[in-house]
Write an enzyme that holds these catalytic residues in place. Structure first.
Site, PDB file in Angstrom:
ATOM      1  N   ASP A   1       0.855  -1.185   0.000  1.00  0.00           N
ATOM      2  CA  ASP A   1       0.000   0.000   0.000  1.00  0.00           C
ATOM      3  C   ASP A   1       0.897   1.244   0.000  1.00  0.00           C
ATOM      4  O   ASP A   1       1.811   1.349   0.821  1.00  0.00           O
ATOM      5  CB  ASP A   1      -0.868  -0.064   1.278  1.00  0.00           C
ATOM      6  CG  ASP A   1      -1.988   0.960   1.285  1.00  0.00           C
ATOM      7  OD1 ASP A   1      -2.372   1.445   0.208  1.00  0.00           O
ATOM      8  OD2 ASP A   1      -2.500   1.250   2.394  1.00  0.00           O
TER       9      ASP A   1
ATOM     10  N   HIS B   1      -9.247   4.595  -2.154  1.00  0.00           N
ATOM     11  CA  HIS B   1      -8.524   4.626  -0.879  1.00  0.00           C
ATOM     12  C   HIS B   1      -9.377   5.349   0.157  1.00  0.00           C
ATOM     13  O   HIS B   1     -10.398   5.936  -0.163  1.00  0.00           O
ATOM     14  CB  HIS B   1      -7.204   5.390  -1.064  1.00  0.00           C
ATOM     15  CG  HIS B   1      -6.134   4.553  -1.673  1.00  0.00           C
ATOM     16  ND1 HIS B   1      -4.986   4.218  -1.004  1.00  0.00           N
ATOM     17  CD2 HIS B   1      -6.055   3.953  -2.884  1.00  0.00           C
ATOM     18  CE1 HIS B   1      -4.244   3.469  -1.789  1.00  0.00           C
ATOM     19  NE2 HIS B   1      -4.862   3.288  -2.927  1.00  0.00           N
TER      20      HIS B   1
HETATM   21 ZN   LIG Z   1      -4.451   5.038   0.801  1.00  0.00          ZN
END
Ligand SMILES: [Zn+2]
Length: 323
Positions: free
Chosen positions: A85, A223
Site C-alpha cells: 500500500d 482509498h
Molecule cells: Zn491510501
C-alpha cells in the site's frame, strides 16, 4: 495471486474486493477468518509504516501463513493477494516484488504529472516481468494515515486518465473523488446534520462515471474508505478514549461505488477502531487482566465481525471465489 483475474470478475459482477491493511497477527487472523467464512477473495495490504513496525520479512511470512491458514480453515482455493500500500519509491516497490508480493502500489500522486507517469512506468516495467500487478494513483486524497498525508484533496481529472493508464501500463488506478485517509476525514463544518448525525459531503460520482466512460472496464481503486462506525467511536470514548469528530464515508455510498468499475476498496481505520474499542472495553471491565491474550481475543473477534460486515453488506464480495 495477483489482482488481474480478481478485478475482471469484480467489475463484471458488480462488487468490490476488500483491501484490508494488517500490522499484527491478530489482524491477519481476523482477515483470513472473515474471508474464509464468507468465501470472499481478499487483498491483504502492507504499508511502509507496517513494514517499519512489524518488519518486512515477518510480514511476508505472515502472508504465506495466511494462505496456509485459510486452507487449514477449510478453504481449498483461497484467493489472497499480498499488496504493498502506498509504495513511495521504485526501490521500495522492487524490494516487495523481490520478496514475493503479488501486487504493489506506486503512489506518485504528489509528484508533477509527467514525473508520476515516469515513476509508475518504471515500476510497471519491473513488476510485469514477475507477473506482479501495479496500482498507480492520479489525484490527491486529503487526510493523514501512516506516512501518507495531504492537507487538501485534488479530484482526479477525467481528461488525464486515458493518457496516464496507457503510458504507465498500470493494472489499476486509484482515484480521488472525495474519500480521505484516516479516522478524521471531515470537519463538522464540512458536514450537514441529518437526524442528529453529521453526514459528510457525497462522493463525486459524476467524476467516477466520467472516468468509467473514458476507461471502460478498467479497474478503479478507492482509498480512504473507512466508515468510522459511531458505535466503535462511542465505545472508545465511553471507556477512557478521546476521539473527537471522527467522521467517515457512509457505507451506502461505498455500496453504490462497488457496483461500478470500483473493484478495490481500502479499509484500514475501521479495523484500528474495532481493535481499540474492544481492548479498551475489556481492560475497563477486567482491570485485573494482564495476559495480552485476554484482551486481544475479543479485539480479534470484533475485527472479524467488522470485516464480515464489510464483505457481506458493503462490498458484496461474499461467495465470489472462483472455485
Ligand atoms: Zn491510501
Amino acid at each position: 495471486m495477483n489482482t488481474r483475474e480478481m478485478f475482471k470478475r469484480a467489475i463484471a459482477g458488480g462488487y468490490a474486493i476488500p483491501a484490508f491493511n494488517f500490522n499484527t497477527m491478530e489482524q491477519m487472523q481476523a482477515i483470513v477468518m472473515a474471508a474464509v467464512e464468507t468465501k470472499s477473495p481478499v487483498i491483504m495490504q502492507v504499508s511502509k509504516g507496517a513494514r517499519n513496525y512489524a518488519n518486512a520479512t515477518i510480514l511476508r511470512y505472515m502472508a504465506e501463513g495466511a494462505v496456509a491458514y485459510a486452507k487449514e480453515l477449510g478453504c481449498e482455493h483461497p484467493e489472497i493477494v499480498l499488496h504493498l500500500d502506498h509504495g513511495d519509491s521504485f526501490e521500495l516497490c522492487k524490494d516487495c516484488i523481490d520478496m514475493g508480493f503479488s501486487s504493489v502500489m506506486i503512489d506518485g500522486s504528489s509528484l508533477p504529472y509527467e514525473e508520476n507517469i515516469a515513476l509508475a512506468k518504471k515500476v510497471v516495467d519491473y513488476a510485469h516481468q514477475f507477473d506482479v500487478t501495479v496500482e498507480a494513483e492520479l489525484g490527491v486524497l486529503a487526510g493523514v494515515e501512516d506516512e501518507v498525508s495531504s492537507a487538501e484533496s485534488h479530484y482526479t481529472k477525467p481528461e488525464e486518465v486515458i493518457d496516464f493508464s496507457t503510458r504507465t501500463g498500470c493494472d489499476s488506478l486509484a482515484i480521488s473523488i472525495g474519500t480521505s485517509h484516516g479516522a478524521h476525514k471531515f470537519t463538522p463544518e464540512q458536514c450537514t446534520l441529518v437526524n442528529g448525525v453529521l453526514v459528510p459531503p457525497p462522493l463525486a460520482f459524476d467524476i467516477l462515471h466520467e472516468i468509467e466512460k473514458k476507461l471502460p472496464g478498467f479497474p478503479i481503486v478507492l482509498h480512504g474508505s473507512s466508515s468510522v462506525p459511531m458505535d466503535e467511536v462511542n465505545t472508545i470514548n465511553q471507556f477512557g478514549g478521546h476521539l473527537e469528530a471522527a467522521i467517515g464515508i457512509p457505507e451506502e455510498q461505498l455500496r453504490e461505488a462497488s457496483k461500478s468499475a470500483v473493484c478495490k476498496i481500502n479499509i484500514d481505520s475501521d479495523s484500528r477502531l474495532a481493535m481499540t474499542a474492544a481492548i479498551r472495553k475489556h481492560l475497563a471491565e477486567h482491570p485485573g487482566d494482564f495476559d495480552p491474550r485476554q484482551y486481544l481475543k475479543p479485539a480479534r473477534e470484533n475485527m472479524k465481525k467488522m470485516y464480515i460486515h464489510k464483505i457481506v453488506n458493503v462490498l458484496g464480495s461474499n461467495g465470489k471465489l472462483a472455485q
